[in-house]
Design a protein around this motif. Structure first.
Motif, PDB file in Angstrom:
ATOM      1  N   ASN A  43       0.814  -1.219   0.000  1.00  0.00           N
ATOM      2  CA  ASN A  43       0.000   0.000   0.000  1.00  0.00           C
ATOM      3  C   ASN A  43       0.846   1.267   0.000  1.00  0.00           C
ATOM      4  O   ASN A  43       0.393   2.316  -0.456  1.00  0.00           O
ATOM      5  CB  ASN A  43      -0.943   0.014   1.197  1.00  0.00           C
ATOM      6  CG  ASN A  43      -2.054  -0.993   1.033  1.00  0.00           C
ATOM      7  OD1 ASN A  43      -2.410  -1.343  -0.090  1.00  0.00           O
ATOM      8  ND2 ASN A  43      -2.582  -1.456   2.148  1.00  0.00           N
ATOM      9  N   LEU A  44       2.047   1.168   0.523  1.00  0.00           N
ATOM     10  CA  LEU A  44       2.939   2.328   0.486  1.00  0.00           C
ATOM     11  C   LEU A  44       3.265   2.692  -0.962  1.00  0.00           C
ATOM     12  O   LEU A  44       3.456   3.867  -1.285  1.00  0.00           O
ATOM     13  CB  LEU A  44       4.225   2.030   1.263  1.00  0.00           C
ATOM     14  CG  LEU A  44       5.227   3.166   1.399  1.00  0.00           C
ATOM     15  CD1 LEU A  44       4.600   4.336   2.138  1.00  0.00           C
ATOM     16  CD2 LEU A  44       6.462   2.690   2.099  1.00  0.00           C
ATOM     17  N   GLY A  45       3.290   1.692  -1.838  1.00  0.00           N
ATOM     18  CA  GLY A  45       3.517   1.951  -3.263  1.00  0.00           C
ATOM     19  C   GLY A  45       2.432   2.800  -3.872  1.00  0.00           C
ATOM     20  O   GLY A  45       2.702   3.653  -4.718  1.00  0.00           O
ATOM     21  N   ASN A  46       1.179   2.587  -3.451  1.00  0.00           N
ATOM     22  CA  ASN A  46       0.080   3.417  -3.953  1.00  0.00           C
ATOM     23  C   ASN A  46       0.229   4.862  -3.502  1.00  0.00           C
ATOM     24  O   ASN A  46      -0.017   5.791  -4.279  1.00  0.00           O
ATOM     25  CB  ASN A  46      -1.268   2.862  -3.487  1.00  0.00           C
ATOM     26  CG  ASN A  46      -1.605   1.558  -4.165  1.00  0.00           C
ATOM     27  OD1 ASN A  46      -1.163   1.296  -5.267  1.00  0.00           O
ATOM     28  ND2 ASN A  46      -2.377   0.734  -3.489  1.00  0.00           N
ATOM     29  N   ILE A  47       0.603   5.043  -2.263  1.00  0.00           N
ATOM     30  CA  ILE A  47       0.791   6.396  -1.732  1.00  0.00           C
ATOM     31  C   ILE A  47       1.949   7.092  -2.458  1.00  0.00           C
ATOM     32  O   ILE A  47       1.842   8.260  -2.851  1.00  0.00           O
ATOM     33  CB  ILE A  47       1.026   6.358  -0.210  1.00  0.00           C
ATOM     34  CG1 ILE A  47      -0.229   5.845   0.491  1.00  0.00           C
ATOM     35  CG2 ILE A  47       1.429   7.723   0.319  1.00  0.00           C
ATOM     36  CD1 ILE A  47      -0.034   5.524   1.948  1.00  0.00           C
TER      37      ILE A  47
END
Length: 76
Positions: A43-47
């Motif tokens: 999810n950090l990749g989406n941010i």
């Protein structure tokens, strides 16, 4: 250097414009998200993808304005 003049050449301004456009296109296509998921960031990749898209958009707008102003000034 007098007031109101930039020390950047037109090539540097155009390079910033193109770089912002490339960042925005890569973020929009999901390339960064896939890369960050490959690294295991989840999810950090989406941010990070959203942040890169915002930075690319701002660079595209700001340097695009500089390109327009320079073209306007040289056309006179």
């Amino acid at each position: 250097m007098s007031h109101g003049q930039s020390s950047w050449g037109i090539f540097g301004i155009f390079l910033g414009f193109i770089t912002g456009a490339v960042w925005l296109l890569l973020a929009g296509s999901g390339t960064y998200t896939q890369f960050f998921e490959l690294l295991g960031l989840g999810n950090l990749g989406n941010i990070l993808n959203i942040l890169i898209a915002i930075i690319g958009f701002l660079a595209f707008i700001v340097f695009g304005l500089f390109v327009f102003k320079e073209a306007w000034r040289r056309s006179r």
